[in-house]
Design an enzyme around this catalytic site. Sequence first.
Site, PDB file in Angstrom:
ATOM      1  CB  VAL A   3      -0.934   0.007   1.228  1.00  0.00           C
ATOM      2  CG1 VAL A   3      -1.623   1.343   1.392  1.00  0.00           C
ATOM      3  CG2 VAL A   3      -1.977  -1.079   1.058  1.00  0.00           C
ATOM      4  NE  ARG A   6       8.310  -5.230   1.468  1.00  0.00           N
ATOM      5  CZ  ARG A   6       7.045  -5.449   1.784  1.00  0.00           C
ATOM      6  NH1 ARG A   6       6.373  -4.597   2.509  1.00  0.00           N
ATOM      7  NH2 ARG A   6       6.435  -6.520   1.345  1.00  0.00           N
ATOM      8  CG  LEU A  31      -4.279  -0.375  -3.258  1.00  0.00           C
ATOM      9  CD1 LEU A  31      -3.742  -1.773  -3.473  1.00  0.00           C
ATOM     10  CD2 LEU A  31      -3.152   0.617  -3.355  1.00  0.00           C
ATOM     11  CB  ALA A  32      -7.852  -4.768  -5.915  1.00  0.00           C
ATOM     12  CB  CYS A  78      -7.025  -7.220   3.293  1.00  0.00           C
ATOM     13  SG  CYS A  78      -5.496  -6.284   3.412  1.00  0.00           S
ATOM     14  NE  ARG A  92       0.721  -9.571   1.589  1.00  0.00           N
ATOM     15  CZ  ARG A  92       0.640  -8.248   1.814  1.00  0.00           C
ATOM     16  NH1 ARG A  92       1.024  -7.766   2.974  1.00  0.00           N
ATOM     17  NH2 ARG A  92       0.197  -7.440   0.885  1.00  0.00           N
TER      18      ARG A  92
HETATM   19  P1  NAD Z   1       3.154  -4.776   3.900  1.00  0.00           P
HETATM   20  O1  NAD Z   1       3.542  -5.855   4.836  1.00  0.00           O
HETATM   21  O2  NAD Z   1       3.415  -4.965   2.450  1.00  0.00           O
HETATM   22  O3  NAD Z   1       3.909  -3.410   4.333  1.00  0.00           O
HETATM   23  C1  NAD Z   1       4.010  -2.937   5.629  1.00  0.00           C
HETATM   24  C2  NAD Z   1       5.423  -2.381   5.832  1.00  0.00           C
HETATM   25  O4  NAD Z   1       5.493  -1.705   7.088  1.00  0.00           O
HETATM   26  C3  NAD Z   1       6.513  -3.443   5.875  1.00  0.00           C
HETATM   27  O5  NAD Z   1       7.449  -3.211   4.829  1.00  0.00           O
HETATM   28  C4  NAD Z   1       7.162  -3.290   7.272  1.00  0.00           C
HETATM   29  O6  NAD Z   1       8.561  -3.530   7.270  1.00  0.00           O
HETATM   30  C5  NAD Z   1       6.818  -1.844   7.604  1.00  0.00           C
HETATM   31  N1  NAD Z   1       6.815  -1.531   9.033  1.00  0.00           N
HETATM   32  C6  NAD Z   1       6.226  -2.207  10.063  1.00  0.00           C
HETATM   33  N2  NAD Z   1       6.422  -1.551  11.228  1.00  0.00           N
HETATM   34  C7  NAD Z   1       7.145  -0.427  10.941  1.00  0.00           C
HETATM   35  C8  NAD Z   1       7.656   0.655  11.732  1.00  0.00           C
HETATM   36  N3  NAD Z   1       7.432   0.722  13.055  1.00  0.00           N
HETATM   37  N4  NAD Z   1       8.376   1.628  11.105  1.00  0.00           N
HETATM   38  C9  NAD Z   1       8.593   1.570   9.758  1.00  0.00           C
HETATM   39  N5  NAD Z   1       8.132   0.565   8.973  1.00  0.00           N
HETATM   40  C10 NAD Z   1       7.419  -0.416   9.548  1.00  0.00           C
HETATM   41  O7  NAD Z   1       1.629  -4.459   4.150  1.00  0.00           O
HETATM   42  P2  NAD Z   1       0.581  -3.811   3.119  1.00  0.00           P
HETATM   43  O8  NAD Z   1      -0.002  -4.873   2.257  1.00  0.00           O
HETATM   44  O9  NAD Z   1       1.180  -2.606   2.494  1.00  0.00           O
HETATM   45  O10 NAD Z   1      -0.561  -3.405   4.129  1.00  0.00           O
HETATM   46  C11 NAD Z   1      -0.386  -2.314   5.026  1.00  0.00           C
HETATM   47  C12 NAD Z   1      -1.739  -1.988   5.617  1.00  0.00           C
HETATM   48  O11 NAD Z   1      -2.641  -1.579   4.581  1.00  0.00           O
HETATM   49  C13 NAD Z   1      -2.432  -3.151   6.332  1.00  0.00           C
HETATM   50  O12 NAD Z   1      -3.131  -2.651   7.434  1.00  0.00           O
HETATM   51  C14 NAD Z   1      -3.407  -3.662   5.307  1.00  0.00           C
HETATM   52  O13 NAD Z   1      -4.533  -4.255   5.919  1.00  0.00           O
HETATM   53  C15 NAD Z   1      -3.819  -2.404   4.575  1.00  0.00           C
HETATM   54  N6  NAD Z   1      -4.259  -2.595   3.178  1.00  0.00           N
HETATM   55  C16 NAD Z   1      -3.587  -3.439   2.336  1.00  0.00           C
HETATM   56  C17 NAD Z   1      -3.983  -3.562   0.988  1.00  0.00           C
HETATM   57  C18 NAD Z   1      -3.270  -4.477   0.024  1.00  0.00           C
HETATM   58  O14 NAD Z   1      -3.736  -4.620  -1.097  1.00  0.00           O
HETATM   59  N7  NAD Z   1      -2.177  -5.096   0.367  1.00  0.00           N
HETATM   60  C19 NAD Z   1      -5.041  -2.784   0.504  1.00  0.00           C
HETATM   61  C20 NAD Z   1      -5.691  -1.921   1.387  1.00  0.00           C
HETATM   62  C21 NAD Z   1      -5.277  -1.826   2.728  1.00  0.00           C
HETATM   63  C1  UGA Z   2      -9.165  -6.552  -1.833  1.00  0.00           C
HETATM   64  C2  UGA Z   2     -10.239  -5.509  -2.198  1.00  0.00           C
HETATM   65  O1  UGA Z   2     -10.733  -5.790  -3.512  1.00  0.00           O
HETATM   66  C3  UGA Z   2      -9.648  -4.099  -2.165  1.00  0.00           C
HETATM   67  O2  UGA Z   2     -10.670  -3.146  -2.414  1.00  0.00           O
HETATM   68  C4  UGA Z   2      -9.031  -3.853  -0.777  1.00  0.00           C
HETATM   69  O3  UGA Z   2      -8.421  -2.573  -0.734  1.00  0.00           O
HETATM   70  C5  UGA Z   2      -7.994  -4.910  -0.496  1.00  0.00           C
HETATM   71  O4  UGA Z   2      -8.625  -6.228  -0.571  1.00  0.00           O
HETATM   72  C6  UGA Z   2      -7.405  -4.804   0.876  1.00  0.00           C
HETATM   73  O5  UGA Z   2      -7.973  -4.213   1.764  1.00  0.00           O
HETATM   74  O6  UGA Z   2      -6.327  -5.405   0.996  1.00  0.00           O
HETATM   75  P1  UGA Z   2      -7.158  -7.736  -3.119  1.00  0.00           P
HETATM   76  O7  UGA Z   2      -7.177  -8.660  -1.956  1.00  0.00           O
HETATM   77  O8  UGA Z   2      -5.873  -7.132  -3.514  1.00  0.00           O
HETATM   78  O9  UGA Z   2      -8.161  -6.500  -2.846  1.00  0.00           O
HETATM   79  O10 UGA Z   2      -7.735  -8.480  -4.406  1.00  0.00           O
HETATM   80  P2  UGA Z   2      -9.217  -8.878  -4.879  1.00  0.00           P
HETATM   81  O11 UGA Z   2      -9.312  -8.587  -6.321  1.00  0.00           O
HETATM   82  O12 UGA Z   2     -10.260  -8.327  -4.017  1.00  0.00           O
HETATM   83  O13 UGA Z   2      -9.210 -10.470  -4.729  1.00  0.00           O
HETATM   84  C7  UGA Z   2      -9.223 -11.090  -3.455  1.00  0.00           C
HETATM   85  C8  UGA Z   2      -9.401 -12.586  -3.619  1.00  0.00           C
HETATM   86  O14 UGA Z   2     -10.718 -12.886  -4.046  1.00  0.00           O
HETATM   87  C9  UGA Z   2      -8.463 -13.208  -4.662  1.00  0.00           C
HETATM   88  O15 UGA Z   2      -8.000 -14.448  -4.187  1.00  0.00           O
HETATM   89  C10 UGA Z   2      -9.373 -13.392  -5.866  1.00  0.00           C
HETATM   90  O16 UGA Z   2      -8.948 -14.422  -6.721  1.00  0.00           O
HETATM   91  C11 UGA Z   2     -10.681 -13.737  -5.183  1.00  0.00           C
HETATM   92  N1  UGA Z   2     -11.871 -13.472  -6.018  1.00  0.00           N
HETATM   93  C12 UGA Z   2     -12.146 -12.202  -6.433  1.00  0.00           C
HETATM   94  C13 UGA Z   2     -12.731 -14.519  -6.325  1.00  0.00           C
HETATM   95  O17 UGA Z   2     -12.503 -15.676  -5.933  1.00  0.00           O
HETATM   96  N2  UGA Z   2     -13.849 -14.255  -7.077  1.00  0.00           N
HETATM   97  C14 UGA Z   2     -14.142 -13.004  -7.522  1.00  0.00           C
HETATM   98  O18 UGA Z   2     -15.191 -12.842  -8.195  1.00  0.00           O
HETATM   99  C15 UGA Z   2     -13.270 -11.954  -7.187  1.00  0.00           C
END
Ligand code: NAD
Ligand code: UGA
Length: 480
Positions: A12, A38, A159-160, A272, A342
């Site tokens: 993110v 990273r 975002l996805a 997530c 993940r």
């Molecule tokens: P991520 O594990 O990819 O990144 C998190 C980063 O934070 C890591 O690189 C880690 O080293 C760093 N970190 C942890 N503690 C720290 C500290 N004290 N100081 C500096 N750096 C530190 O995680 P992500 O997927 O980017 O998700 C982050 C958050 O956003 C989560 O809460 C997640 O639920 C949310 N989120 C994720 C997605 C997604 O698509 N991955 C989408 C929407 C929201």
């Molecule tokens: C999801 C949400 O779509 C985002 O809006 C949100 O920000 C994000 O979680 C988050 O909070 O992390 P993401 O997990 O990246 O995004 O991907 P998705 O496209 O939502 O897919 C999630 C899972 O559902 C995947 O394993 C995908 O294959 C599965 N999926 C999706 C299905 O099995 N069927 C579908 O119709 C759609």
Amino acid sequence: MVKICCIGAGYVGGPTMAVIALKCPEIEVAVVDISVSRITAWNSDTLPIYEPGLDEVVKKCRGKNLFFSTDVEKHVSEADIVFVSVNTPTKTQGLGAGKAADLTYWESAARMIADVSKSNKIVVEKSTVPVKTAEAIEKILTHNSKGIDFQILSNPEFLAEGTAIQDLFNPDRVLIGGRETPEGQKAIAALRDVYAHWVPVDRIICSNLWSAELSKLAANAFLAQRISSVNAMSALCEATGADVSQVSHAVGKDTRIGPKFLNASVGFGGSCFQKDILNLVYICECNGLPEVANYWKQVIKINDYQKTRFVNRIVSSMFNTVSGKKIAILGFAFKKDTGDTRETPAIDVCKGLLGDKALLSIYDPQVNEEQIQRDLAMKKFDWDHPVHLQPMSPTSIKQVNVVWDAYAATKDAHGVCILTEWDEFKTLDYQRIYDDMRKPAFIFDGRNVVDEAKLRAIGFIVYSIGKPLDQWLKDMPAVA
Ligand code: NAD
Ligand code: UGA
């Protein structure tokens, strides 16, 4: 010049800040992380995450108004706006274990902000957090503030993965929650100005803090619920002879329902959905709402059922044993166009097959052997901690072989499982694959990407989620 700092250079933090830097050339953006590997990768030609379009955005801004650094304290102290986008894993121990969010990283980031700040700051919750986390963060900051004013905003990310850049360029909405005080409203306006560089103002929604925090959990719960609903239907389709694609097409044509997120699959994965629903369940339980908690729990139960059902189909079709049999696994990432593994359903499916002593040959275009071995050896929830704090992977699992080509994976295999919907799996030379496999040759399509009729004409026994079953499978019903 406005300075933004983002703590957490992950899936993110990295893409979101890169897009802010691109769209706001007059803002200086620093992305900081405690993980040296990273940050080194963000500063190299091979970025730490695979995301279509990300390389171009980073290349355009890096070194100009976008910087990646491990000097967390310096950049935080200089910033006007600090985003916090650190991991928020599920707790594995203590109160709320297995459900509640572990806010260790969040709290340590908040304490550090309080320690190093010398000027007023807007602190933005970007991580997905339990409702009312902002209140806790506010307390940590104000009790340690030395007279500095901190305004807390909740700005959850929607975002996805795989479409992150597209989603950030053209979001359905941007949500900003803040305090209903004049200072809170001023902070909301400051962040709204950043997004207004490229997002139409009518798509920037403002709310109170708790509504913003809860909306994020609710959005993920609703999306996951749709998948569990269609997956529940897929089991019924297999039992009755209906075709789940036809059912979801017909259902999705209702404009009140809509066509998206109705693809049946082996189960949803990703960092997530499960984490956020468990979090929601825990919040409901803590608020004395067990009926509501149980309602949402069911979304996860159906997801687990779907993965188990898939493994049972494989084993029961292959004469109730896969012991010593080579099974090709095509796709390991949790969805296409990402290298992220993940909570991928592939982990549970592979573990299920390994439990029955299968020999796995795994191919994914974006996931390497080290990652796969690590995932198959790791305990539940351990993955969601900064990389350098994760347990070391024990010796690799010998029954698992990772290859860089679908044909190598399938050669001499008894069965093929498709677990990620990579486009390239649609156009493989299935005649060649069939010729090189043991007979009878099975295909288990967990993503409904293959043309079953064509494959049956070649000679395969085909199982596709929620589709009418081959006579072979009907004769060997899966016990879920
Ligand atoms: P991520 O594990 O990819 O990144 C998190 C980063 O934070 C890591 O690189 C880690 O080293 C760093 N970190 C942890 N503690 C720290 C500290 N004290 N100081 C500096 N750096 C530190 O995680 P992500 O997927 O980017 O998700 C982050 C958050 O956003 C989560 O809460 C997640 O639920 C949310 N989120 C994720 C997605 C997604 O698509 N991955 C989408 C929407 C929201
Ligand atoms: C999801 C949400 O779509 C985002 O809006 C949100 O920000 C994000 O979680 C988050 O909070 O992390 P993401 O997990 O990246 O995004 O991907 P998705 O496209 O939502 O897919 C999630 C899972 O559902 C995947 O394993 C995908 O294959 C599965 N999926 C999706 C299905 O099995 N069927 C579908 O119709 C759609």
